[in-house]
Design an enzyme around this catalytic site. Structure first.
Site, PDB file in Angstrom:
ATOM      1  CB  CYS A   1      -0.955   0.017   1.191  1.00 58.26           C
ATOM      2  SG  CYS A   1      -0.120   0.127   2.786  1.00 58.26           S
TER       3      CYS A   1
ATOM      4  CB  CYS B   1      -3.802  -0.373   9.039  1.00 55.50           C
ATOM      5  SG  CYS B   1      -4.617  -0.462   7.430  1.00 55.50           S
TER       6      CYS B   1
END
Ligand code: FES
Length: 163
Positions: A36, A109
């Site tokens: 990402c 995350c």
């Protein structure tokens, strides 16, 4: 992402804790996610308390991902007063704290925050990932991105996919 989780993330982002670099930190950890493009850096300062070396405070810098910022905000509060060993014993979901369970696509995350914590507290146990740009040693994350060396890699961030 469900609406409740989005609300909890927004609440954490409305008053993020411990953002920014820390002068005089005792240790710094930086990790990146090649998939990402997110990078996160964590600074940790220790103090002596009751004969133990505990985390006095921690701060972070991150770009882009709201979930990583929300988790880092909560995690840097959570690890205060803990020894390095106690902080390292926290599981990913514990670092996410009051955000509650994260959906599968957002677990990485929180793992980014966990990785930065491990990199700061036990760097010898963090496996170096070749995908992480060499610029991780720049003084700030912004330096990592904004001052590419000649022949370096230009990072372009894509919008996070919407659910
Ligand atoms: Fe990759 Fe959050 S860290 S989307």
């Amino acid at each position: 992402m469900n609406e409740d989780l989005q609300k909890r993330i927004q609440a954490a982002l409305a008053n993020p804790q411990n953002m920014g670099e820390m002068a005089g930190a005792d240790s710094i950890g930086t990790v990146g996610n090649a998939d990402c493009g997110e990078m996160l850096r964590l600074w940790v300062k220790f103090k002596q308390q009751d004969g133990k070396r505990v985390i006095d405070r921690a701060s972070f810098q991150s770009f882009g991902c709201e979930t990583a910022i929300a988790v880092a905000s909560l995690a840097t509060e959570l690890i205060r007063g803990k020894t390095a060993e106690e902080a390292l014993a926290l599981k990913t979901e514990e670092l996410a704290g009051e955000l509650g369970p994260l959906p599968p696509m957002k677990i990485h995350c929180a793992q980014l925050v966990e990785g930065a914590l491990r990199s700061a507290l036990a760097p010898e146990k963090v496996e170096a990932k070749p995908a992480l740009p060499a610029a991780v040693n720049a003084p700030t994350l912004l330096d990592s991105f904004s001052k590419p060396k000649e022949g370096g890699v230009k990072l372009t961030f894509l919008d996070e996919p919407k659910n």
